[in-house]
Design a protein around this motif. Sequence first.
Motif, PDB file in Angstrom:
ATOM      1  N   VAL A  59      31.501  33.081  38.360  1.00  0.00           N
ATOM      2  CA  VAL A  59      31.880  32.278  39.474  1.00  0.00           C
ATOM      3  C   VAL A  59      30.989  32.480  40.489  1.00  0.00           C
ATOM      4  CG1 VAL A  59      33.849  31.605  41.020  1.00  0.00           C
ATOM      5  CG2 VAL A  59      34.491  32.677  38.719  1.00  0.00           C
ATOM      6  N   PRO A  60      29.732  31.944  40.751  1.00  0.00           N
ATOM      7  CA  PRO A  60      28.947  32.217  41.663  1.00  0.00           C
ATOM      8  C   PRO A  60      29.447  32.252  43.348  1.00  0.00           C
ATOM      9  CG  PRO A  60      28.505  30.142  40.708  1.00  0.00           C
ATOM     10  CD  PRO A  60      29.488  30.741  39.953  1.00  0.00           C
ATOM     11  N   GLU A  61      30.708  31.343  43.344  1.00  0.00           N
ATOM     12  CA  GLU A  61      30.954  31.348  44.596  1.00  0.00           C
ATOM     13  C   GLU A  61      31.553  32.491  45.289  1.00  0.00           C
ATOM     14  OE1 GLU A  61      31.503  27.456  42.518  1.00  0.00           O
ATOM     15  OE2 GLU A  61      32.192  29.492  42.215  1.00  0.00           O
ATOM     16  N   ILE A  62      31.776  33.604  44.484  1.00  0.00           N
ATOM     17  CA  ILE A  62      32.466  34.964  45.007  1.00  0.00           C
ATOM     18  C   ILE A  62      31.128  35.713  45.327  1.00  0.00           C
ATOM     19  CG2 ILE A  62      33.456  37.094  44.180  1.00  0.00           C
ATOM     20  CD1 ILE A  62      35.311  35.306  42.038  1.00  0.00           C
ATOM     21  N   THR A  63      31.023  36.106  46.539  1.00  0.00           N
ATOM     22  CA  THR A  63      30.051  36.581  47.069  1.00  0.00           C
ATOM     23  C   THR A  63      30.319  38.085  47.385  1.00  0.00           C
ATOM     24  OG1 THR A  63      30.513  35.727  49.296  1.00  0.00           O
ATOM     25  CG2 THR A  63      28.821  34.450  47.888  1.00  0.00           C
ATOM     26  N   ASP A  64      29.381  38.789  48.009  1.00  0.00           N
ATOM     27  CA  ASP A  64      29.706  40.224  48.585  1.00  0.00           C
ATOM     28  C   ASP A  64      30.722  39.926  49.875  1.00  0.00           C
ATOM     29  OD1 ASP A  64      28.415  41.779  46.984  1.00  0.00           O
ATOM     30  OD2 ASP A  64      26.441  41.617  48.006  1.00  0.00           O
ATOM     31  N   TYR A  65      30.668  38.878  50.502  1.00  0.00           N
ATOM     32  CA  TYR A  65      31.510  38.706  51.693  1.00  0.00           C
ATOM     33  C   TYR A  65      33.073  39.089  51.397  1.00  0.00           C
ATOM     34  CZ  TYR A  65      34.166  36.510  55.337  1.00  0.00           C
ATOM     35  OH  TYR A  65      35.013  36.138  56.354  1.00  0.00           O
ATOM     36  N   TYR A  66      33.462  38.234  49.941  1.00  0.00           N
ATOM     37  CA  TYR A  66      35.085  38.544  49.699  1.00  0.00           C
ATOM     38  C   TYR A  66      35.018  39.857  49.301  1.00  0.00           C
ATOM     39  CZ  TYR A  66      34.667  33.531  50.102  1.00  0.00           C
ATOM     40  OH  TYR A  66      34.492  32.495  50.544  1.00  0.00           O
ATOM     41  N   ASN A  67      34.285  40.853  49.040  1.00  0.00           N
ATOM     42  CA  ASN A  67      34.414  42.026  48.591  1.00  0.00           C
ATOM     43  C   ASN A  67      34.985  42.930  49.902  1.00  0.00           C
ATOM     44  OD1 ASN A  67      34.523  42.040  45.937  1.00  0.00           O
ATOM     45  ND2 ASN A  67      32.216  42.448  46.089  1.00  0.00           N
ATOM     46  N   SER A  68      34.160  42.565  51.072  1.00  0.00           N
ATOM     47  CA  SER A  68      34.508  43.342  52.312  1.00  0.00           C
ATOM     48  C   SER A  68      35.308  42.654  53.127  1.00  0.00           C
ATOM     49  CB  SER A  68      32.958  43.859  52.858  1.00  0.00           C
ATOM     50  OG  SER A  68      32.309  42.711  53.053  1.00  0.00           O
ATOM     51  N   GLN A  84      50.687  33.062  40.359  1.00  0.00           N
ATOM     52  CA  GLN A  84      49.823  33.991  40.699  1.00  0.00           C
ATOM     53  C   GLN A  84      49.445  35.130  39.942  1.00  0.00           C
ATOM     54  OE1 GLN A  84      50.018  35.293  44.857  1.00  0.00           O
ATOM     55  NE2 GLN A  84      47.969  36.206  44.717  1.00  0.00           N
ATOM     56  N   LEU A  85      48.342  35.490  39.600  1.00  0.00           N
ATOM     57  CA  LEU A  85      48.157  36.757  38.794  1.00  0.00           C
ATOM     58  C   LEU A  85      48.172  38.132  39.458  1.00  0.00           C
ATOM     59  CD1 LEU A  85      45.047  35.567  36.530  1.00  0.00           C
ATOM     60  CD2 LEU A  85      47.401  35.537  35.835  1.00  0.00           C
ATOM     61  N   PRO A  86      48.733  39.020  38.934  1.00  0.00           N
ATOM     62  CA  PRO A  86      49.092  39.298  37.666  1.00  0.00           C
ATOM     63  C   PRO A  86      50.396  38.647  37.182  1.00  0.00           C
ATOM     64  CG  PRO A  86      49.452  41.219  38.957  1.00  0.00           C
ATOM     65  CD  PRO A  86      48.735  40.239  39.866  1.00  0.00           C
ATOM     66  N   ASP A  87      50.449  38.352  35.944  1.00  0.00           N
ATOM     67  CA  ASP A  87      51.470  37.638  35.452  1.00  0.00           C
ATOM     68  C   ASP A  87      51.910  37.775  34.053  1.00  0.00           C
ATOM     69  OD1 ASP A  87      53.720  35.601  35.886  1.00  0.00           O
ATOM     70  OD2 ASP A  87      52.319  34.082  35.394  1.00  0.00           O
ATOM     71  N   VAL A  88      53.151  37.463  33.725  1.00  0.00           N
ATOM     72  CA  VAL A  88      53.676  37.417  32.332  1.00  0.00           C
ATOM     73  C   VAL A  88      53.735  36.070  31.917  1.00  0.00           C
ATOM     74  CG1 VAL A  88      55.069  38.394  30.294  1.00  0.00           C
ATOM     75  CG2 VAL A  88      54.418  39.797  32.264  1.00  0.00           C
ATOM     76  N   TYR A  89      53.069  35.527  30.887  1.00  0.00           N
ATOM     77  CA  TYR A  89      53.332  34.297  30.408  1.00  0.00           C
ATOM     78  C   TYR A  89      53.411  34.189  28.686  1.00  0.00           C
ATOM     79  CZ  TYR A  89      52.903  29.393  29.530  1.00  0.00           C
ATOM     80  OH  TYR A  89      53.077  27.856  29.160  1.00  0.00           O
ATOM     81  N   GLY A  90      54.384  33.971  28.154  1.00  0.00           N
ATOM     82  CA  GLY A  90      54.308  33.787  26.636  1.00  0.00           C
ATOM     83  C   GLY A  90      54.271  35.043  26.107  1.00  0.00           C
ATOM     84  N   GLY A  91      54.685  36.185  26.796  1.00  0.00           N
ATOM     85  CA  GLY A  91      54.946  37.413  26.267  1.00  0.00           C
ATOM     86  C   GLY A  91      53.339  38.205  26.418  1.00  0.00           C
ATOM     87  N   ILE A  92      52.382  37.671  27.101  1.00  0.00           N
ATOM     88  CA  ILE A  92      51.134  38.203  27.407  1.00  0.00           C
ATOM     89  C   ILE A  92      50.987  38.361  28.735  1.00  0.00           C
ATOM     90  CG2 ILE A  92      48.684  37.824  27.321  1.00  0.00           C
ATOM     91  CD1 ILE A  92      49.189  35.845  24.827  1.00  0.00           C
ATOM     92  N   THR A  93      50.631  39.625  28.955  1.00  0.00           N
ATOM     93  CA  THR A  93      50.482  39.847  30.538  1.00  0.00           C
ATOM     94  C   THR A  93      48.864  39.684  31.138  1.00  0.00           C
ATOM     95  OG1 THR A  93      52.090  41.864  30.468  1.00  0.00           O
ATOM     96  CG2 THR A  93      50.447  41.839  32.085  1.00  0.00           C
ATOM     97  N   TYR A  94      48.770  38.924  31.877  1.00  0.00           N
ATOM     98  CA  TYR A  94      47.564  38.517  32.503  1.00  0.00           C
ATOM     99  C   TYR A  94      47.271  39.302  34.017  1.00  0.00           C
ATOM    100  CZ  TYR A  94      47.364  34.637  29.125  1.00  0.00           C
ATOM    101  OH  TYR A  94      47.481  34.020  27.994  1.00  0.00           O
ATOM    102  N   ARG A  95      46.044  39.776  34.062  1.00  0.00           N
ATOM    103  CA  ARG A  95      45.538  40.395  35.313  1.00  0.00           C
ATOM    104  C   ARG A  95      44.079  40.051  35.643  1.00  0.00           C
ATOM    105  NH1 ARG A  95      43.068  45.207  36.151  1.00  0.00           N
ATOM    106  NH2 ARG A  95      42.059  46.087  34.174  1.00  0.00           N
ATOM    107  N   PHE A  96      43.462  40.040  36.764  1.00  0.00           N
ATOM    108  CA  PHE A  96      42.121  40.039  36.986  1.00  0.00           C
ATOM    109  C   PHE A  96      41.604  41.141  37.924  1.00  0.00           C
ATOM    110  CE2 PHE A  96      44.227  38.324  40.688  1.00  0.00           C
ATOM    111  CZ  PHE A  96      42.990  38.475  41.747  1.00  0.00           C
ATOM    112  N   VAL A  97      40.213  41.088  37.764  1.00  0.00           N
ATOM    113  CA  VAL A  97      39.318  41.881  38.801  1.00  0.00           C
ATOM    114  C   VAL A  97      38.349  40.926  39.115  1.00  0.00           C
ATOM    115  CG1 VAL A  97      38.074  44.117  38.890  1.00  0.00           C
ATOM    116  CG2 VAL A  97      40.277  44.132  37.523  1.00  0.00           C
ATOM    117  N   TYR A  98      37.649  41.207  39.973  1.00  0.00           N
ATOM    118  CA  TYR A  98      36.407  40.663  40.402  1.00  0.00           C
ATOM    119  C   TYR A  98      35.175  41.188  41.192  1.00  0.00           C
ATOM    120  CZ  TYR A  98      38.030  40.247  45.415  1.00  0.00           C
ATOM    121  OH  TYR A  98      38.494  40.671  46.746  1.00  0.00           O
ATOM    122  N   GLY A  99      34.170  40.745  40.934  1.00  0.00           N
ATOM    123  CA  GLY A  99      32.790  41.291  41.528  1.00  0.00           C
ATOM    124  C   GLY A  99      32.053  40.145  41.973  1.00  0.00           C
ATOM    125  N   LYS A 100      30.999  40.670  42.535  1.00  0.00           N
ATOM    126  CA  LYS A 100      29.940  39.617  42.902  1.00  0.00           C
ATOM    127  C   LYS A 100      29.639  38.342  41.789  1.00  0.00           C
ATOM    128  CE  LYS A 100      25.623  38.690  45.049  1.00  0.00           C
ATOM    129  NZ  LYS A 100      24.385  39.448  45.657  1.00  0.00           N
TER     130      LYS A 100
END
Length: 132
Positions: A59-68, A84-100
């Motif tokens: 996701v090139p739109e995520i820049t250093d600006y969003y980290n700070s 919105q994540l984190p979420d449980v759907y169909g018995g599966i837990t979804y979560r996310f982490v982002y970086g630049k």
Amino acid sequence: MKKILTLICCTIVLAATSCKKEYVTTAPSATTIFDTTPAFVLDTDPKNNIFGYTTTLSVPEITDYYNSHGAVLVYLDEDGTYEQLPDVYGGITYRFVYGKGTLYIDAQNADGSVPTSANKPGPLKLKIVLVP
């Protein structure tokens, strides 16, 4: 006494007129929708009790600006409604982490059991909102 009262009134008037209004305008948020079949890979680490699938999205739109200064919000399309994540759907837990430039999504069984190929997440429709 009249001079003191006049001096106090002048000070108050001077203080009130020296205030400056400042307007802050922010850029609107950006929304990106991914309709994707990510390549989920089984990630196991028995030492740390980690058993699940993980994938990496560019996701090139995520820049250093969003980290700070900003925020990244990720939503999962669940039959026409976004959760919105984190979420449980169909018995599966979804979560996310982002970086630049990168978004990592983890999927694990909600009950903590070791996933099988039958539990591998299928196609996902994600909505990513970048808030400045």
